[in-house]
Structure formats: structure tokens, C-alpha cells
Motif scaffolding. Structure first.
Motif, PDB file in Angstrom:
ATOM      1  N   ILE A  81       0.894  -1.306   0.063  1.00 31.66           N
ATOM      2  CA  ILE A  81       0.127  -0.132  -0.151  1.00 31.66           C
ATOM      3  C   ILE A  81       0.826   1.232   0.106  1.00 31.66           C
ATOM      4  N   ILE A  82       0.506   2.359  -0.770  1.00 29.35           N
ATOM      5  CA  ILE A  82       1.321   3.460  -0.896  1.00 29.35           C
ATOM      6  C   ILE A  82       0.504   4.474  -0.353  1.00 29.35           C
ATOM      7  N   ASP A  83       1.371   4.975   0.853  1.00 28.48           N
ATOM      8  CA  ASP A  83       0.626   6.330   1.603  1.00 28.48           C
ATOM      9  C   ASP A  83       1.697   7.272   2.058  1.00 28.48           C
ATOM     10  N   LYS A  84       1.901   8.154   1.017  1.00 29.15           N
ATOM     11  CA  LYS A  84       2.971   9.125   1.311  1.00 29.15           C
ATOM     12  C   LYS A  84       2.206  10.519   1.631  1.00 29.15           C
ATOM     13  N   GLU A  85       1.323  10.920   1.317  1.00 27.99           N
ATOM     14  CA  GLU A  85       0.439  12.044   1.577  1.00 27.99           C
ATOM     15  C   GLU A  85      -0.281  12.374   2.887  1.00 27.99           C
ATOM     16  N   MET A  86      -0.030  13.350   3.453  1.00 28.33           N
ATOM     17  CA  MET A  86      -0.784  13.579   4.663  1.00 28.33           C
ATOM     18  C   MET A  86      -1.362  15.152   4.758  1.00 28.33           C
ATOM     19  N   GLN A  87      -1.014  15.765   3.864  1.00 29.04           N
ATOM     20  CA  GLN A  87      -1.296  17.333   3.770  1.00 29.04           C
ATOM     21  C   GLN A  87      -2.846  17.271   3.020  1.00 29.04           C
ATOM     22  N   ARG A  88      -3.510  18.219   3.591  1.00 30.50           N
ATOM     23  CA  ARG A  88      -4.716  18.389   2.895  1.00 30.50           C
ATOM     24  C   ARG A  88      -4.734  18.965   1.533  1.00 30.50           C
ATOM     25  N   ASP A  89      -5.716  18.709   0.756  1.00 27.57           N
ATOM     26  CA  ASP A  89      -5.962  19.179  -0.515  1.00 27.57           C
ATOM     27  C   ASP A  89      -4.800  19.033  -1.679  1.00 27.57           C
ATOM     28  N   GLN A  90      -4.159  17.747  -1.459  1.00 21.35           N
ATOM     29  CA  GLN A  90      -2.981  17.338  -2.138  1.00 21.35           C
ATOM     30  C   GLN A  90      -3.639  16.035  -3.183  1.00 21.35           C
ATOM     31  N   PRO A  91      -2.852  15.989  -4.304  1.00 23.47           N
ATOM     32  CA  PRO A  91      -3.543  14.863  -5.155  1.00 23.47           C
ATOM     33  C   PRO A  91      -3.182  13.471  -4.565  1.00 23.47           C
ATOM     34  N   LEU A  92      -4.342  13.186  -3.806  1.00 25.97           N
ATOM     35  CA  LEU A  92      -4.360  11.870  -3.160  1.00 25.97           C
ATOM     36  C   LEU A  92      -4.308  10.559  -3.876  1.00 25.97           C
ATOM     37  N   TRP A  93      -4.556  10.780  -5.399  1.00 24.86           N
ATOM     38  CA  TRP A  93      -4.486   9.914  -6.141  1.00 24.86           C
ATOM     39  C   TRP A  93      -3.068   9.248  -6.501  1.00 24.86           C
ATOM     40  N   ARG A  94      -2.056   9.909  -6.050  1.00 22.21           N
ATOM     41  CA  ARG A  94      -0.741   9.527  -6.093  1.00 22.21           C
ATOM     42  C   ARG A  94      -0.514   8.509  -5.114  1.00 22.21           C
ATOM     43  N   ASP A  95      -1.496   8.179  -4.173  1.00 20.50           N
ATOM     44  CA  ASP A  95      -1.475   7.079  -2.805  1.00 20.50           C
ATOM     45  C   ASP A  95      -2.816   6.125  -3.378  1.00 20.50           C
ATOM     46  N   ASP A  96      -2.688   4.935  -2.495  1.00 18.67           N
ATOM     47  CA  ASP A  96      -3.819   4.410  -2.443  1.00 18.67           C
ATOM     48  C   ASP A  96      -4.944   5.460  -1.902  1.00 18.67           C
ATOM     49  N   ALA A  97      -6.145   5.281  -2.226  1.00 15.88           N
ATOM     50  CA  ALA A  97      -7.057   6.566  -2.021  1.00 15.88           C
ATOM     51  C   ALA A  97      -8.444   6.132  -2.126  1.00 15.88           C
ATOM     52  N   VAL A  98      -9.436   6.523  -1.625  1.00 17.85           N
ATOM     53  CA  VAL A  98     -10.755   6.403  -2.087  1.00 17.85           C
ATOM     54  C   VAL A  98     -11.331   7.951  -2.100  1.00 17.85           C
ATOM     55  N   HIS A 108     -28.370  14.372 -10.834  1.00 16.54           N
ATOM     56  CA  HIS A 108     -27.601  13.602 -11.726  1.00 16.54           C
ATOM     57  C   HIS A 108     -26.423  14.711 -12.423  1.00 16.54           C
ATOM     58  N   ARG A 109     -26.285  15.727 -11.719  1.00 16.99           N
ATOM     59  CA  ARG A 109     -25.558  16.779 -12.227  1.00 16.99           C
ATOM     60  C   ARG A 109     -24.442  17.359 -11.304  1.00 16.99           C
ATOM     61  N   ASN A 110     -24.662  17.568 -10.260  1.00 16.59           N
ATOM     62  CA  ASN A 110     -23.601  18.149  -9.092  1.00 16.59           C
ATOM     63  C   ASN A 110     -23.339  17.335  -7.960  1.00 16.59           C
ATOM     64  N   ALA A 111     -22.352  17.379  -7.406  1.00 16.70           N
ATOM     65  CA  ALA A 111     -22.008  16.524  -6.340  1.00 16.70           C
ATOM     66  C   ALA A 111     -20.662  17.058  -5.509  1.00 16.70           C
ATOM     67  N   TYR A 112     -20.748  16.706  -4.336  1.00 12.37           N
ATOM     68  CA  TYR A 112     -19.665  16.904  -3.211  1.00 12.37           C
ATOM     69  C   TYR A 112     -18.777  15.690  -3.612  1.00 12.37           C
ATOM     70  N   LEU A 113     -17.461  16.004  -3.468  1.00 15.15           N
ATOM     71  CA  LEU A 113     -16.240  15.135  -3.525  1.00 15.15           C
ATOM     72  C   LEU A 113     -15.551  15.080  -2.235  1.00 15.15           C
ATOM     73  N   PHE A 114     -15.413  13.823  -1.400  1.00 14.01           N
ATOM     74  CA  PHE A 114     -14.292  13.535  -0.312  1.00 14.01           C
ATOM     75  C   PHE A 114     -13.614  12.593  -0.510  1.00 14.01           C
ATOM     76  N   GLU A 115     -12.401  12.888  -0.304  1.00 15.48           N
ATOM     77  CA  GLU A 115     -11.261  11.895  -0.525  1.00 15.48           C
ATOM     78  C   GLU A 115     -10.295  11.646   0.538  1.00 15.48           C
ATOM     79  N   THR A 116     -10.061  10.675   0.721  1.00  9.55           N
ATOM     80  CA  THR A 116      -9.101  10.200   1.624  1.00  9.55           C
ATOM     81  C   THR A 116      -7.976   9.224   1.328  1.00  9.55           C
ATOM     82  N   ASN A 117      -7.107   8.827   2.179  1.00  4.91           N
ATOM     83  CA  ASN A 117      -6.030   7.895   1.932  1.00  4.91           C
ATOM     84  C   ASN A 117      -5.668   7.076   3.283  1.00  4.91           C
ATOM     85  N   PRO A 118      -4.653   6.237   3.428  1.00  4.52           N
ATOM     86  CA  PRO A 118      -4.385   5.547   4.559  1.00  4.52           C
ATOM     87  C   PRO A 118      -3.916   6.243   5.598  1.00  4.52           C
ATOM     88  N   ASN A 119      -3.738   7.467   5.445  1.00  3.82           N
ATOM     89  CA  ASN A 119      -3.011   8.348   6.548  1.00  3.82           C
ATOM     90  C   ASN A 119      -4.258   9.238   6.968  1.00  3.82           C
TER      91      ASN A 119
END
Length: 733
Positions: A81-98, A108-119
Motif C-alpha cells: 500500500i502506498i501512503d505518502k501524503e498527509m497534507q490537505r488538498d493534495q492529489p491523493l490519487w498518487r497514493d492508495d486512496a478512496v 444527476h448533475r452536481n456532487a460533493y467529493l470527499f477523498e482520503t488515503n490510509p493516512n
């Protein structure tokens, strides 16, 4: 292709609980065991349409005040598992993330996005009109806790209902989850989205059902702040420095009179904690573009987007050369050709000087099929530090309304008004967005501006209009369109790259999948833009051909391209001190290459090289960015850009250096240093920020800013210096 009906959508029921949920990444409360799990994730990449390589489950429970989302990310190779980011609003897709995305209006047009990683790092954003605007700068009030085990990694999100705007009458919310398994560049969705779309395709989400009687309290959030500043600037006489120490108070407030509408208020506004803008080199005769970063203007900002030039569509964006603009004559990086409303025009002068904001009121929301945005901001008298000249008190107003048509189409209008210093400017327009199928988009607009006469100018009225057609398939994409901008068209609350032109553009892209010998897919693209003046003669032509590009299964990317540019400036313009481009007609070619190594590794490099003719001479330009992520606490990003230009009027070399260094002790405590130097503008700056999110929505910031001018790092003269301490506290009812 028809939009999926309710019967076709995957559905996940939310489970109500009165149990206290401890946010620790250990999903051991009884409520979790009683909730139904969303399973059977499907790959978007690399094995499109096949089951996800790792088992993933999502569960949703809620209390009367909070939505909880449990994420079970099992992994049979948990040690990878890759988990190098801990700072907010970074491109967490560079880690394992959800990524968790929620369409709270079920439109069916607008949405909120919430993203996190193993850290337990957090990134959030707002998706508007299926990506016509994607606002990753928005920061909501929510919490998350993650935990790694030998079985994988697990996360609990807690999202207060007061953070969300939603339709209380909706029987279901749109809902989807995207998991990244970074070591194999895998994207897997709970509700499948394949190669013809991405996470912004809200109409392909599944459903979250069963939420009843969610409470937002009074819907009132008040965030008072106190700020103290020690500052000094050069005196207008050029002798010594003038101290400008101050202490101040203000507040930001939010009220939801109904759940689908938000009223934001700011008084005695301060944006001192906002990160500094990048210093840029401009080798064009057009303006540079800076994105909005200030919190007050960000939430629901997509409602104010007008015309086909919104960020997701790219319809009115000029052609950029890879990751960095090298200043081709007709472009300015990824700057849009036109934005009728751009909030960066409020409270910031075109030279980057901050103008005090007395107050601002902003109302945004969605009522049924209607989307409404209303803004009024009053700025105070501003002073240019170097000259002592003043900006007059100015009022800025904007009104935007649109109505959804059918499944994904919309029609809307906008009016903006700027008044100050005895003159005024108004913009108005209509736009239509048609989505006859999942693959086809037709966007059009018509707009006008009126500018009041001053002592040196006459009344000016003119118009702009455009039609853009876009087709997106799983492998191929195409776009073509026309835009007209009149000579006197002047949206002073927006952004305009050039006027008095008609632009005709076309783009064809193919990205076939190979999946052989480590190559995941190839890339080919032909892009063209032709600008004609009011007399019909061609002013600028831009052509770019991506000869070949590739992306490997290991996450590396590379591209080789050629460009051809024709430009006929009607007036000379300066691109460097003492170096100007004369009036004339110029046609020149260039060849370039760009690359990106695996961004998830501890060390990665991104760069580009471009060389060829440039007006009546030659140019070689390059940039390279070195990213170092040795562990989850430290992150370094070093960038160098170089332009070596030889012209008939002279030669010069311009360099831009940027250094970012971040240390995150926890996801809530961050130290960030951003230093940069541009030798062409002879300007250097340092922006150092310490931030502590000591409770959700409440922060303490300590910020140090300093600028210098001079021809080299070894011979800089100090200009402005500022030390700021800011304390905020969120009060909710």
C-alpha cells in the motif's frame, strides 16, 4: 445512449443509528455490522469492465446530525500500500486512496467529493454540471480517520449534514465510490463508470437511499476571526521603509434559510492565509490567468460559470503546450479565452495588489430544477504600496440563474455590474447547454457588455457569442467550435484574453489501449485554432500534433509533439526588458517532448522541452519538476523553468525557480514554505505558513511573507515584509 433509470442503478441503503460513533478507523460499532455493504466494484482502468483486483466494501450510517461512511479497503498485499501524503488538498490519487461523491439533490448533475488515503489525509471539492466546473479549492467541514492493518486499510468519514446542501424531499441521493490501487494504476468504481467518462459523470452514479429527517439545526455557521499583522513596505520616496502594523477583527457567516440555499456573509474580510500565486513568465502579448483560491468565493462557485468555456469542457481554453505554456503567440498557458465572471477581479488589482473588502454577501442554491447565484461585494479604498495611488471604493454585483432541461441539458442567464470611481461596467448573457446523448455536448452562448463613459472614453457596447460541439467516446474525442468577441466587448468582472476576433478551433484525440509490453495506452492528438480579426484577415494560427504519447502500466507517461504558429501582431509588444516583437507576419515551427515518471514513488520527475523558431528568431524552453516524498511527513517539490530566446531585437534567458517544502505532523498540523524567483521580472518571494486545524472548521495560522526585487538571487533588495497571526473559531447552531 439513454441515462440509466432508477431501476438500473445500484442502490445502497443508509442505516439510521442513535449509537455514538467513535471516529478512529476501527469500524467496530454495532451500527456498522447492521448496515448493508456496497460491493462488487468494477475497474475503469486498467482492465476495463472487470471486477476490482482488491475487495472493497462501503457502508453508510447516519444520526440525525451526521452522515458516516465506512470504507473497507481490503488488500492481499497490504505491505505494498502506498501512503505518502498527509497534507490537505493534495492529489491523493498518487497514493492508495478512496473518493466518495454524493449528489445530495439527486439531480444527476452536481456532487460533493470527499477523498482520503490510509493516512487520513483529506481532499474535497465540488462538481458542477458534470464537470463543467470542478472546484477542488473548496474546503468543507468534515472529519476522517484511517487505519492500516495486515488486511488492508480502513476509513471512517464523518460529514455533518450542516456541511451539505440538499433537497429534504429527495427520496434518494446520487452516490458513488472510487478506489485507487496505486501500484497497478487501478481505478475501480462501486457504480461502474468506464472509459467514456470519469468521476465527474454524476448521471452514472448509483443511489444512496433511506436518509430521513436529517437535521441541519438552524443552518447557521459563524466564524469570527482575529488577525494581527506586523508589516513594512518601501516608502513612496524610495528612502527607507514604512511600518504598517495592525490588528483587526471580522467574521464570515453562513446561513441556510432552506436546506438547498446558502447565504454567505463576510465582513471586514481577510484572506491573509491564502497561498501565494505562482510567479510566471509571459512571452505573449496577452494577460496571464490566476485561479481563485479564496474561501468565500469558492462554495457553489460553479453556479456562476457561464458559457461553454467552463473548466471541464475546455471549450474556450486556448491550446496549451503540455504541462507548461512556453508562450506561443496566441496562447497563455491554460488561460481561458473568456470568462464573463471571474471572482479574482474582486479585491485584487490586476497587478496583484490586495484591495480591502468591507463586506460581501453571496447567495447560492438549487430550488427544484433552478440554480441560483447572487453576489454583492463592496471594496474600500485601496492603495498601491509602490506609488501611493488609490483605487476607488467599488461595488461588484453578479446574478446568475439557470434551469435544468431534461436529464443533462440546461439554459441560463447572467448579469454582472461593477460601479466605482465614477464609471461602471455591465455584462449580460444567455447560454444553452444541450446533452442529446451521453457522448455528445452542444454548448452555445451570447453575451454583451456596456461600459460607461469617463473623462477620456466614450460609452462602449459590444457583444460576444459562440457555439462549441464536443463528442467523447471510450477511445476517441473530438471538438469543434466558433467564438466571436467584439472589439469593444469588455467584461470587467471577468477575464478576457483577446478581443476583436473570431476564433475557429478543432481538436481530435485518440487514446487506444494496448496493454502489451508494459504499455497501457497510446495517445494521438491534432489541435488547431485560427483567429481572424474584424476585417476577416487571419491574425493567429496555432497547430499542434501529438505524434505519439504513451502511458505505461507502471505509471510513467511520455509524449512527442510538433507545433506550428502564425502570428501577425498589429502593434509591437515587449516580452523582455529591451526586447520587443515588431509589427509583421511570422510563421514558425517547433518540436517538443514531455514526460512524467511514476508520481507515487518516493522520487518522481516531470518535465518538458520545446525548441524551434520563434517570431524572427529561435527559442529553446524547458521545465523540470523534482518531487521528493520520503515519507508521509515530508514533501518537497523543486521546479525550474528556462526560456532561451534569440530574436532580431536581442537575446535573453529567463529563469523561474520554485521550491515548495511541506511538513505535516498530522493531517491537522502543517508547515508549508513556498519560495520562488523570476529573473525576467526580477522578483523573488517567500510564503511560509503554519496551520493548525485545532477543531473542525477552526484554525490558527501563522504566515510570513517577504518579497525582493533584483536581477539575481545574490543581489536582491527587500521590498515588502509581513508577519501575520490569524485565529478563527467556527460556531454552529
Amino acid at each position: 445512449m439513454r441515462q440509466a433509470s432508477a431501476a438500473d442503478r445500484k442502490a445502497l441503503p443508509a442505516h439510521f443509528t442513535t449509537e455514538t460513533v467513535v471516529l478512529d478507523g476501527v469500524l467496530d460499532e454495532k451500527a456498522w455490522s447492521g448496515a448493508q455493504a456496497g460491493t462488487d466494484f468494477v475497474q475503469r482502468e486498467p482492465d476495463t469492465g472487470k471486477p476490482a483486483s482488491q475487495r472493497t466494501e462501503v457502508k453508510v450510517i447516519y444520526t440525525s446530525t451526521t452522515l458516516y461512511i465506512g470504507l473497507y479497503n481490503f488488500d492481499h498485499e497490504a505491505h505494498r500500500i502506498i501512503d505518502k501524503e498527509m497534507q490537505r488538498d493534495q492529489p491523493l490519487w498518487r497514493d492508495d486512496a478512496v473518493d466518495v461523491v454524493i449528489d445530495t439533490f439527486g439531480d444527476h448533475r452536481n456532487a460533493y467529493l470527499f477523498e482520503t488515503n490510509p493516512n487520513g489525509a483529506r481532499t474535497d471539492g465540488l462538481i458542477s454540471d458534470e464537470g463543467r466546473d470542478f472546484n477542488i479549492s473548496w474546503n468543507g467541514v468534515w472529519e476522517v480517520a484511517s487505519r492500516r492493518t495486515s488486511e488492508g486499510w480502513f476509513a471512517e468519514m464523518a460529514i455533518p449534514f450542516s456541511t451539505l446542501r440538499f433537497d429534504p424531499a429527495a427520496t434518494a441521493w446520487g452516490f458513488n465510490v472510487l478506489r485507487y490501487v496505486r501500484r497497478r494504476a487501478e481505478q475501480a468504481f462501486w457504480s461502474p463508470i468506464l472509459l467514456d467518462a470519469d468521476i465527474k459523470r454524476v448521471s452514472q452514479y448509483g443511489e444512496l437511499t433511506g436518509i430521513r429527517d436529517a437535521k441541519q439545526g438552524w443552518g447557521v455557521n459563524v466564524k469570527p476571526f482575529a488577525v494581527g499583522t506586523l508589516a513594512s513596505s518601501p516608502s513612496t520616496s524610495g528612502q527607507g521603509y514604512v511600518s504598517k502594523n495592525r490588528s483587526d477583527f471580522g467574521l464570515d457567516a453562513k446561513w441556510a434559510p432552506v436546506r438547498a440555499v446558502s447565504v454567505d456573509l463576510t465582513v471586514n474580510t481577510d484572506f491573509g492565509e491564502t497561498e501565494a500565486d505562482d510567479l510566471q513568465t509571459n512571452l505573449t502579448r496577452f494577460s496571464l490567468f490566476q485561479a481563485e483560491k479564496r474561501e468565500f468565493f469558492l462554495e457553489n462557485s460553479g453556479i456562476f460559470e457561464f458559457g461553454p468555456g467552463a473548466a471541464g469542457a475546455g471549450a474556450l481554453s486556448v491550446m496549451s503546450v503540455g504541462a507548461l505554456s512556453f508562450g506561443s503567440s496566441g496562447s497563455s498557458g491554460s488561460a481561458p479565452l473568456l470568462k464573463l465572471f471571474h471572482s479574482r477581479q474582486i479585491g485584487i488589482d490586476r497587478r496583484g495588489v490586495k484591495v480591502p473588502i468591507d463586506f460581501g454577501v453571496r447567495t447560492t442554491g438549487r430550488l427544484g430544477r433552478w440554480n441560483i447565484g447572487l453576489l454583492d461585494v463592496q471594496t474600500d479604498v485601496g492603495v498601491v504600496p509602490t506609488s501611493g495611488s488609490q483605487f476607488p471604493r467599488t461595488n461588484f454585483g453578479a446574478f446568475r440563474v439557470s434551469r435544468n432541461l431534461g436529464a443533462r441539458s440546461a439554459i441560463g442567464m447572467i448579469v454582472t455590474d461593477r460601479n466605482g470611481g465614477g464609471d461602471g461596467n455591465r455584462s449580460y448573457g444567455l447560454d444553452l447547454h444541450l446533452r442529446p446523448s451521453k457522448s455528445l455536448a452542444i454548448d452555445s452562448y451570447a453575451a454583451g457588455t456596456d461600459t460607461s463613459a469617463t473623462s477620456t472614453t466614450k460609452d462602449k457596447t459590444d457583444w460576444s457569442g459562440g457555439l462549441i460541439t464536443t463528442w467523447n467516446g471510450p477511445v476517441a474525442h473530438a471538438q469543434g467550435g466558433w467564438v466571436h468577441i467584439g472589439e469593444d466587448f469588455d467584461p470587467q468582472m471577468g477575464f478576457l484574453l483577446r478581443r476583436g476576433i473570431d476564433r475557429f478551433n478543432g481538436r481530435v484525440t485518440a487514446e487506444p489501449f494496448v496493454k502489451k509490453k508494459g504499455i497501457l495506452n497510446l495517445h494521438f492528438e491534432l489541435d488547431s485554432s485560427v483567429y481572424t480579426g474584424k476585417d476577416g484577415h487571419v491574425e493567429t494560427e496555432e497547430y499542434r500534433l501529438d505524434l505519439v504519447g504513451l502511458r505505461t502500466s507502471a505509471g510513467h507517461e511520455a509524449k512527442v509533439f510538433v507545433t506550428q504558429t502564425f502570428d501577425a501582431p498589429s502593434a509591437p509588444f515587449t516580452i523582455a526588458p529591451g526586447v520587443s516583437i515588431p509589427i509583421g507576419e511570422y510563421r514558425y515551427d517547433a518540436v517538443g517532448a514531455s514526460f512524467l515518471t511514476h508520481a507515487s514513488r518516493p522520487v518522481s520527475i516531470e518535465g518538458q522541452l520545446l525548441t524551434g523558431r520563434f517570431y524572427d528568431g529561435e527559442r529553446t524552453s524547458g521545465n523540470v519538476t523534482l518531487r521528493v516524498r520520503p515519507n508521509r511527513f515530508l514533501r518537497s517539490e523543486t521546479t525550474m523553468e528556462v526560456n532561451h530566446v534569440k530574436l532580431g531585437a536581442g537575446a535573453f534567458v529567463s529563469k523561474v525557480y520554485r521550491q515548495r517544502l511541506a511538513m505535516a505532523l498530522t493531517p491537522e498540523v502543517l508547515m508549508n514554505v513556498f519560495a520562488q524567483f523570476n529573473d525576467l521580472s526580477q522578483l523573488a518571494s517567500v510564503n511560509a505558513r503554519f496551520g493548525w486545524n485545532y477543531r473542525p472548521g477552526s484554525d490558527i495560522f501563522l504566515v510570513y511573507n517577504q518579497t525582493w526585487d533584483g536581477p539575481a538571487v545574490s543581489s536582491l533588495n527587500r521590498r515588502d515584509r509581513q508577519l501575520m497571526l490569524k485565529f478563527t473559531r467556527l460556531l454552529q447552531r
